[in-house]
Design an enzyme around this catalytic site. Structure first.
Site, PDB file in Angstrom:
ATOM      1  N   HIS A  19       0.853  -1.187   0.000  1.00 13.46           N
ATOM      2  CA  HIS A  19       0.000   0.000   0.000  1.00 13.46           C
ATOM      3  C   HIS A  19       0.882   1.228   0.000  1.00 13.46           C
ATOM      4  O   HIS A  19       1.267   1.743   1.045  1.00 13.46           O
ATOM      5  CB  HIS A  19      -0.924  -0.030   1.225  1.00 13.46           C
ATOM      6  CG  HIS A  19      -1.908   1.099   1.284  1.00 13.46           C
ATOM      7  ND1 HIS A  19      -2.985   1.094   2.139  1.00 13.46           N
ATOM      8  CD2 HIS A  19      -1.985   2.263   0.599  1.00 13.46           C
ATOM      9  CE1 HIS A  19      -3.676   2.210   1.971  1.00 13.46           C
ATOM     10  NE2 HIS A  19      -3.070   2.948   1.050  1.00 13.46           N
ATOM     11  N   HIS A  21       1.277   4.785  -2.635  1.00 16.34           N
ATOM     12  CA  HIS A  21       0.895   5.512  -3.847  1.00 16.34           C
ATOM     13  C   HIS A  21       2.169   6.139  -4.380  1.00 16.34           C
ATOM     14  O   HIS A  21       2.802   6.938  -3.677  1.00 16.34           O
ATOM     15  CB  HIS A  21      -0.135   6.586  -3.501  1.00 16.34           C
ATOM     16  CG  HIS A  21      -1.352   6.037  -2.811  1.00 16.34           C
ATOM     17  ND1 HIS A  21      -2.497   5.708  -3.487  1.00 16.34           N
ATOM     18  CD2 HIS A  21      -1.579   5.724  -1.506  1.00 16.34           C
ATOM     19  CE1 HIS A  21      -3.396   5.227  -2.631  1.00 16.34           C
ATOM     20  NE2 HIS A  21      -2.861   5.231  -1.424  1.00 16.34           N
ATOM     21  N   HIS A 221      -9.540   0.925  -1.140  1.00 16.85           N
ATOM     22  CA  HIS A 221      -9.482   1.627   0.138  1.00 16.85           C
ATOM     23  C   HIS A 221     -10.861   1.561   0.788  1.00 16.85           C
ATOM     24  O   HIS A 221     -11.879   1.787   0.117  1.00 16.85           O
ATOM     25  CB  HIS A 221      -9.132   3.101  -0.066  1.00 16.85           C
ATOM     26  CG  HIS A 221      -7.680   3.352  -0.334  1.00 16.85           C
ATOM     27  ND1 HIS A 221      -6.981   2.733  -1.322  1.00 16.85           N
ATOM     28  CD2 HIS A 221      -6.797   4.190   0.286  1.00 16.85           C
ATOM     29  CE1 HIS A 221      -5.724   3.170  -1.301  1.00 16.85           C
ATOM     30  NE2 HIS A 221      -5.588   4.050  -0.341  1.00 16.85           N
ATOM     31  N   GLU A 224     -10.885   3.849   6.153  1.00 13.18           N
ATOM     32  CA  GLU A 224      -9.811   4.759   6.569  1.00 13.18           C
ATOM     33  C   GLU A 224     -10.473   5.874   7.380  1.00 13.18           C
ATOM     34  O   GLU A 224     -10.273   5.980   8.581  1.00 13.18           O
ATOM     35  CB  GLU A 224      -9.070   5.305   5.345  1.00 13.18           C
ATOM     36  CG  GLU A 224      -7.931   6.258   5.685  1.00 13.18           C
ATOM     37  CD  GLU A 224      -7.263   6.860   4.434  1.00 13.18           C
ATOM     38  OE1 GLU A 224      -7.832   6.770   3.327  1.00 13.18           O
ATOM     39  OE2 GLU A 224      -6.166   7.443   4.597  1.00 13.18           O
ATOM     40  N   ASP A 308       1.976   4.076   2.581  1.00 16.16           N
ATOM     41  CA  ASP A 308       0.896   4.872   1.988  1.00 16.16           C
ATOM     42  C   ASP A 308       1.473   5.992   1.106  1.00 16.16           C
ATOM     43  O   ASP A 308       1.588   5.822  -0.109  1.00 16.16           O
ATOM     44  CB  ASP A 308      -0.033   5.414   3.068  1.00 16.16           C
ATOM     45  CG  ASP A 308      -1.437   5.712   2.557  1.00 16.16           C
ATOM     46  OD1 ASP A 308      -1.705   5.439   1.381  1.00 16.16           O
ATOM     47  OD2 ASP A 308      -2.271   6.197   3.344  1.00 16.16           O
ATOM     48  N   ASP A 309       1.813   7.132   1.718  1.00 19.35           N
ATOM     49  CA  ASP A 309       2.365   8.272   0.968  1.00 19.35           C
ATOM     50  C   ASP A 309       3.607   8.762   1.716  1.00 19.35           C
ATOM     51  O   ASP A 309       3.553   9.743   2.469  1.00 19.35           O
ATOM     52  CB  ASP A 309       1.309   9.382   0.880  1.00 19.35           C
ATOM     53  CG  ASP A 309       0.073   8.913   0.137  1.00 19.35           C
ATOM     54  OD1 ASP A 309       0.116   8.857  -1.105  1.00 19.35           O
ATOM     55  OD2 ASP A 309      -0.912   8.557   0.806  1.00 19.35           O
TER      56      ASP A 309
HETATM   57  N1  HPA Z   1      -6.328   7.515   1.135  1.00 20.88           N
HETATM   58  C1  HPA Z   1      -7.075   7.643   0.046  1.00 20.88           C
HETATM   59  N2  HPA Z   1      -6.579   8.019  -1.110  1.00 20.88           N
HETATM   60  C2  HPA Z   1      -5.271   8.240  -1.209  1.00 20.88           C
HETATM   61  C3  HPA Z   1      -4.450   8.120  -0.118  1.00 20.88           C
HETATM   62  C4  HPA Z   1      -5.003   7.723   1.124  1.00 20.88           C
HETATM   63  O1  HPA Z   1      -4.346   7.594   2.179  1.00 20.88           O
HETATM   64  N3  HPA Z   1      -3.214   8.427  -0.533  1.00 20.88           N
HETATM   65  C5  HPA Z   1      -3.287   8.709  -1.839  1.00 20.88           C
HETATM   66  N4  HPA Z   1      -4.538   8.603  -2.250  1.00 20.88           N
HETATM   67 ZN    ZN Z   2      -3.711   4.781   0.371  1.00 18.95          ZN
END
Ligand code: HPA
Ligand code: ZN
Length: 374
Positions: A19, A21, A221, A224, A308-309
């Protein structure tokens, strides 16, 4: 670097990431460099922040949508195939230093096509970087094409059809050599990301139905910021095979849903791809101490720990492992179990899984002796 005795072990522990991006690994330095190269003006934090100001702002996100505002603006610096290649190459090099052995990398084509950047351009750059990562770093990878849930579902379906008809998922396009079955597809699956609320799973049944029909793997997703019910519905209505985040399946507050859901995740071996530092930065959790690691382990849920990012949330995969170690003080054997669970949930060939599993066993065996755990 964390201060725990396990830090050197966590560094060398073979890892799988599911996971992340790729656009979320755009570090401010590369962002400014590419923006200058491509002549893109960046309207970020008051029209021209320095690196430090931008990083500081990243520490103050108020939630998912606040972060996404920065994420979409920053990626406007990515224009040609070489930009995507550099972006992914930088990620793979950092991942290699943290001993990532297999990486499943998401990307957001609609955020690029909206700016006139073709799907084929993005794929060309990312594929070049993946091939080099395999050759030079020994990292296997899978590319996951994400659909943006804040855009109309019909546009997501059209993107899927474009990718399918171009042969990116394998199968349909022959190069004349009749060896398609031997080749790994360019794209290994689809995902669904961006603002979670108010875009519930029922909007995506057509897209996920088409992907299932075409034999394409499916993650999404859910849970969250949205409720645990979104996770249930992603499984029921979209036939998602794994869940990105899925945090709300384990948090108190969605009583009546979570217990049955957890039993189902365990029973069906659905993997949650969790991201603790992201959860804290986006205020889904107050602190890493609130991450439901013990509940996940006790219930036997399959999960992996991910970044994630990473350019936005304070660290790559190792920093996420370290944050958990500082908060929960796991043993080498517990980490071995987590790392192996991540391998088992990966979308790679069984042979590759066995390779990584045996690497994990060797490292965990050595370090459990080194740290006197046996
Ligand atoms: N959540 C949803 N969309 C996303 C995320 C995230 O953490 N990061 C990049 N796109
Ligand atoms: Zn994500």
């Amino acid at each position: 670097m964390c201060q725990t005795a396990l830090h050197p072990f966590l560094e060398v522990l073979p890892k799988c990431e599911h996971h992340m991006h790729i656009e979320g690994s755009l570090e401010p330095e590369l962002l400014f460099e590419l923006a200058a190269k491509n002549g893109i003006a960046l309207p970020l934090a008051g029209g021209g922040p320095g690196l430090r100001a931008l990083r500081k702002r990243y520490e103050a996100f108020t939630g998912l949508d606040d972060f996404l505002g920065y994420y979409y603006v920053a990626m406007s610096a990515l224009v040609d195939a070489s930009d995507f290649e550099r972006l992914a190459e930088a990620y793979f090099r950092r991942a290699a230093r943290q001993n990532v052995r297999h990486a499943e990398v998401s990307f957001d084509p609609q955020a690029h096509s909206a700016r006139g950047v073709a799907l084929s351009t993005v794929i060309e750059g990312l594929t070049a970087a993946r091939e080099r990562a395999k050759r030079e770093l020994g990292i296997s990878s899978v590319l996951i094409m994400c659909v943006l849930r804040h855009l109309p579902p019909a546009e997501g379906v059209a993107l899927f059809e474009e990718a399918r008809d171009a042969g990116y998922f394998g199968g349909s396009v022959s190069d004349g050599k009749n060896d398609d079955k031997e080749k790994e597809p360019v794209l290994g699956g689809i995902g669904l990301d961006s603002s979670e609320k108010p875009f519930p799973p029922e909007l995506w049944t057509e897209l996920y139905g088409a992907a299932k029909k075409a034999g394409v793997r499916r993650t999404a997703h859910a849970g969250e910021e949205g409720p645990a019910q979104y996770i249930v519905d992603s499984l029921d209505m979209m036939d998602a095979q794994r869940i990105d985040h899925g945090l709300r399946s384990v948090l108190a507050g969605d009583e009546g849903v979570t217990d049955a859901l957890l039993a189902r995740l365990v029973d069906q071996k659905v993997m949650l791809t969790l991201c603790p530092l992201s959860n804290v930065r986006l205020r889904c959790l107050e602190s890493v101490q609130d991450f439901p690691l013990r509940q996940l382990l006790d219930r036997g849920v399959r999960f992996s720990i991910n970044s994630d990012d990473p350019a936005y949330f304070g660290g790559y995969i190792l920093e996420n492992y370290c944050a958990l170690q500082e908060a929960f003080g796991l043993s080498v054997r517990e980490w071995e179990g987590i790392a192996k669970g991540a391998v088992m949930g990966s979308w790679c060939a069984d042979r590759r899984k066995w390779e990584i599993l045996s690497e994990i066993e060797a490292v965990a065996g050595e370090w459990s002796v080194e740290l006197g755990e046996q």
